[in-house]
Structures are given as structure tokens and as C-alpha cells.
Design a protein around this motif. Structure first.
Motif, short mmCIF file in Angstrom:
data_model
loop_
_atom_site.label_atom_id
_atom_site.label_comp_id
_atom_site.label_asym_id
_atom_site.label_seq_id
_atom_site.Cartn_x
_atom_site.Cartn_y
_atom_site.Cartn_z
N LYS A 67 -17.17 20.28 7.80
CA LYS A 67 -18.24 20.37 8.78
C LYS A 67 -19.62 20.21 8.15
N GLY A 68 -19.73 20.52 6.88
CA GLY A 68 -21.03 20.48 6.21
C GLY A 68 -21.45 19.06 5.89
N PRO A 69 -22.53 18.89 5.13
CA PRO A 69 -23.30 19.97 4.50
C PRO A 69 -24.18 20.72 5.50
N TYR A 70 -24.62 21.93 5.07
CA TYR A 70 -25.42 22.80 5.91
C TYR A 70 -26.86 22.80 5.43
N GLU A 71 -27.78 22.61 6.37
CA GLU A 71 -29.19 22.55 6.01
C GLU A 71 -29.73 23.93 5.66
N GLY A 72 -30.76 23.92 4.85
CA GLY A 72 -31.44 25.16 4.47
C GLY A 72 -32.75 24.81 3.81
N SER A 73 -33.33 25.77 3.12
CA SER A 73 -34.60 25.53 2.44
C SER A 73 -34.71 26.45 1.23
N VAL A 74 -35.54 26.04 0.28
CA VAL A 74 -35.76 26.86 -0.91
C VAL A 74 -36.51 28.11 -0.49
N TRP A 75 -35.93 29.25 -0.79
CA TRP A 75 -36.46 30.54 -0.36
C TRP A 75 -37.37 31.14 -1.43
N ARG A 76 -36.90 31.14 -2.66
CA ARG A 76 -37.70 31.71 -3.74
C ARG A 76 -37.32 31.06 -5.06
N THR B 10 -33.94 28.28 -14.76
CA THR B 10 -34.70 29.12 -13.83
C THR B 10 -33.86 29.31 -12.57
N ARG B 11 -33.83 30.52 -12.07
CA ARG B 11 -33.06 30.80 -10.86
C ARG B 11 -33.82 30.32 -9.63
N VAL B 12 -33.12 29.57 -8.79
CA VAL B 12 -33.67 29.09 -7.52
C VAL B 12 -32.72 29.53 -6.41
N ASP B 13 -33.27 30.15 -5.36
CA ASP B 13 -32.46 30.62 -4.23
C ASP B 13 -32.78 29.78 -3.00
N ALA B 14 -31.73 29.24 -2.38
CA ALA B 14 -31.89 28.41 -1.18
C ALA B 14 -31.21 29.10 0.00
N LEU B 15 -31.99 29.40 1.02
CA LEU B 15 -31.48 30.12 2.19
C LEU B 15 -30.87 29.14 3.18
N ALA B 16 -29.64 29.44 3.64
CA ALA B 16 -28.95 28.57 4.59
C ALA B 16 -29.40 28.88 6.02
N ASN B 17 -29.62 27.82 6.82
CA ASN B 17 -29.97 28.03 8.23
C ASN B 17 -28.79 28.58 9.01
N ASP B 18 -27.60 28.09 8.71
CA ASP B 18 -26.37 28.54 9.36
C ASP B 18 -25.37 28.89 8.27
N SER B 19 -25.07 30.18 8.13
CA SER B 19 -24.18 30.63 7.06
C SER B 19 -22.85 31.13 7.60
#
Length: 391
Positions: free
Chosen positions: A263-272, A284-293
Motif C-alpha cells: 500500500k505504501g510508500p507513506y508520506e511524511g515530513s522531517v520532524w527533527r 546524525t539522527r534524523v526523525d521523519a514523522l509519518a502522516n498515516d502510521s
């Protein structure tokens, strides 16, 4: 019939037979020649593989990294009181709401302490009432002797005694008030213990660990009771090599792909983005928040595509389909059974795909293999069609 006539008849018959045998012998040869001709024509066709052109609304280019799904909210609940575990109300996998009771610690001893503290408060309140009466009496007596001493009707020693009695009454009142404050504080602490004997989930989520507790066991303060994971907000944690971190910015669009998920991929954005580099891994740690998890679970392995640039409404082709010669980029098309060379303007690239803005003729297919030595107008045949014809 004379001799001459017989010779003529025999000669004519032999000629007819020769013609007949000659015709029969020549007929298969004509078929062989025709088959050979057809084979020559087939040999002249170049075998190719093709794909239909694929036009998409938006095409992104960027970079891809591996990561792991984690929860924004994940809380380990500890006991704040000591005692016997009376009830374990939830288990691993259960869904809980914020504030829901998950366990009960035996609270009879806490209740007994509370009743004792309340009794002490009643005594202190009675003592306070008596202290107020005593103080009022001492104040009146002291005031009366102040006036008597002023008018010369009592000695200074008598006045001093009354003043001392007043100070003693004032001190007694202060002690009674302090005792009441102490009793109330004790009751408050016991009420907290009583409330904390009812262990509650601080957030909504799923019980990821119940630490195998069973009713009746003794627990202490800081004993781990349950772990709750909030499933509403999940993110992908990615460790990005330091030389690529500058390409990532907060809010950048990402696409998160799960293993085996169609079904994916699932959209999201870089959170921090972590402000420092890990000196051991140079990442470096990068966290990406999913719009639909909804399809994700903490701990899942994922790939995260960071979308750096986009191209709208292009035709997307396999990377190998675009050739280059004498400074020109071009592709080979299969139109009917003929090859056609088309000059194109390549755009963004992403993995094994490239995007072009050019218009491809209706019904044409893009040649992806077999086109290395083609010329415009060459006859071509699909590999799968040739295989079917051969069988």
C-alpha cells in the motif's frame, strides 16, 4: 499405325511424364524457397524488450536511507508505593486509554494509616479549640492587669505573671496550629499513596510489556508495572552520514516504505534533526514523522526517501532506456514493428528511473534492451512475441 507414328506417340508420352514428374518435383522446392525467404525476413528483425511510457503527476528525486519505526510517546509506568499487587488489569497487547486503571496495589494498610491520621487531626483540632479559649482568657487577664498596674492597684510582679501566662497561651496556640498543619499534610500524603495504589496509564496506546506480573506478588517503589506505546504518532528514525546531512531540512517531504507492504510508500515530513554528529558512527539522527502510521509498528525496519526536488507531469522511464550520442540524449521507440529514434530532454533521476518532459507518440513503446545498434526504420520484434512464435 505405322512405325513412325508409334515412335511419335512414345516420344510424346515420355515428354508428358517428364513434365508431370518435373512439376511434382518443383512444387516442394517453391515452398522451401518461400519459407527461406520468410526466415530471412525474420532474421532481419531486431529482438527488443519494451515498456509502455508511464506518465506520473509528480516525480521526486532525492536520497534514500534505512531506518526504524519508533513511537513519539512511549512511557514505562512504575509503582510509586510498596505493597502487595492486588490486581493486574491489563496485559501485553491490550489497548488502553489515558487515565485507565492498569493495576491495583493492596491498600488496606494505607487506609488504616489514613484513618489514624484523621483521628490525630480530630485530637489536634480539639486541642486548638482549647488553646484558643486559654489564649482568650489569658489575654483578658493580661489586659486587666495592665490597667490595674497603670492605676496603681497591682504590683509589677503580678503584671509580669499575667504577661508570662499570655505568652504561654500564645505558644500553645501556635503548637496546636502546627499540629493541625502536620496532620493535614500527613493525610494529604496518605491520600496520594492511596491514589497511587491505583496505577493508571498516563497516555492512550497499547501495552507493549506487562513485565509478567501476577497478583499477590510484592512490589516496591519504582517497580516496573507496564510499558505503554502511543500508536497514533509514529516516526522513522534514520542515521544519516554526516556528508549528506546538509541535504536534509526540517519539514522536508519524505516517503516511508515498509518491507512487504504493497500500500505504501507513506508520506511524511522531517520532524527533527539532531544538532550534533555521533563521533563513533559519524552520523546524525534524523526523525521523519509519518502522516498515516496505521500500518506501522514500533521496531519495524523501513526505508525513507527524502524528496529534494520534484518534477510535475513527466514521463518516467527506466534509467537504461535513455541513451546518449554526440551530446544528444535519445530513446528508441517501437511503433508497430519499426524502430524510431526520439531526441529527449532528461530531467530528474531517482534510483533506477529517470524523468523526461517530452511527448511520446500514442501507442509507442519504449525500447529498453536490444537497441544498441538500431537505425531509424529498422524492423523490430518483442522478445516475448518471438519466443511465442518459435514455440
Amino acid at each position: 499405325m505405322n512405325k513412325k507414328s508409334r515412335i511419335h506417340a512414345v516420344t510424346t508420352g515420355v515428354a508428358v511424364l517428364c513434365c508431370l514428374f518435373g512439376f511434382m518435383a518443383c512444387k516442394p522446392q517453391d515452398k522451401s524457397k518461400e519459407a527461406a525467404s520468410e526466415t530471412v525476413q525474420e532474421i532481419k528483425k531486431t529482438v527488443v524488450t519494451t515498456v509502455p511510457p508511464k506518465r506520473v503527476p509528480v516525480f521526486y528525486s532525492g536520497m534514500q536511507e534505512n531506518g526504524t519505526i519508533e513511537a513519539v510517546e512511549q512511557v514505562t509506568v512504575k509503582s510509586k508505593v510498596s505493597g502487595r499487587l492486588e490486581q493486574m488489569l491489563v496485559h501485553q497487547g491490550d489497548v488502553v486509554e489515558a487515565g485507565q486503571t492498569v493495576a491495583l496495589v493492596e491498600h488496606k494498610s494505607i487506609q488504616a494509616r489514613l484513618e489514624s491520621a484523621k483521628a490525630d487531626l480530630v485530637v489536634s483540632q480539639a486541642q486548638l479549640a482549647q488553646a484558643k479559649v486559654t489564649l482568650a482568657d489569658a489575654q483578658k487577664e493580661a489586659d486587666r492587669y495592665e490597667k490595674l498596674f497603670k492605676d496603681g492597684y497591682c504590683t509589677e510582679q503580678q503584671l509580669t505573671q499575667r504577661r508570662t501566662t499570655l505568652r504561654t497561651a500564645q505558644a500553645g496556640l501556635a503548637v496546636s496550629q502546627a499540629n493541625i498543619a502536620k496532620n493535614k499534610a500527613s493525610i494529604g500524603e496518605i491520600m496520594v499513596d492511596l491514589d497511587e495504589a491505583t496505577i493508571k496509564a498516563p497516555i492512550a496506546g497499547v501495552i507493549s510489556d506487562d513485565f509478567s506480573h501476577t497478583p499477590g506478588e510484592m512490589i516496591n517503589t519504582d517497580t516496573l508495572i507496564v510499558e505503554v506505546v502511543g500508536m497514533d504518532r509514529l516516526y522513522a528514525r534514520v542515521n544519516v552520514a554526516e556528508q549528506y546531512v546538509h541535504r536534509i531540512s526540517k519539514g522536508m517531504k519524505v516517503f516511508i516504505s515498509l518491507l512487504g507492504d504493497k500500500k505504501g510508500p507513506y508520506e511524511g515530513s522531517v520532524w527533527r534533526i539532531q544538532p550534533t554528529v555521533d563521533t563513533a558512527t559519524r552520523t546524525t539522527r534524523v526523525d521523519a514523522l509519518a502522516n498515516d502510521s496505521s500500518a506501522m509498528r514500533p521496531g519495524m525496519f523501513v526505508t525513507v526517501f527524502f524528496a529534494e526536488e520534484k518534477m510535475e507531469n513527466p514521463v518516467v522511464l527506466p534509467m537504461g532506456a535513455v541513451k546518449r550520442s554526440n551530446g544528444d540524449h535519445f530513446i528508441w521507440l517501437m511503433i508497430g514493428d519499426k524502430a524510431k529514434r526520439l531526441i529527449v530532454r532528461p530531467g530528474l533521476k531517482n534510483g533506477n528511473e529517470t524523468a523526461i518532459e517530452d511527448v511520446i507518440p500514442e501507442g509507442a513503446r519504449v525500447i529498453i534492451t536490444g537497441g544498441d545498434n538500431l537505425k531509424d526504420g529498422d524492423l523490430v520484434v518483442e522478445a516475448n512475441h518471438q519466443a511465442a512464435a518459435s514455440s
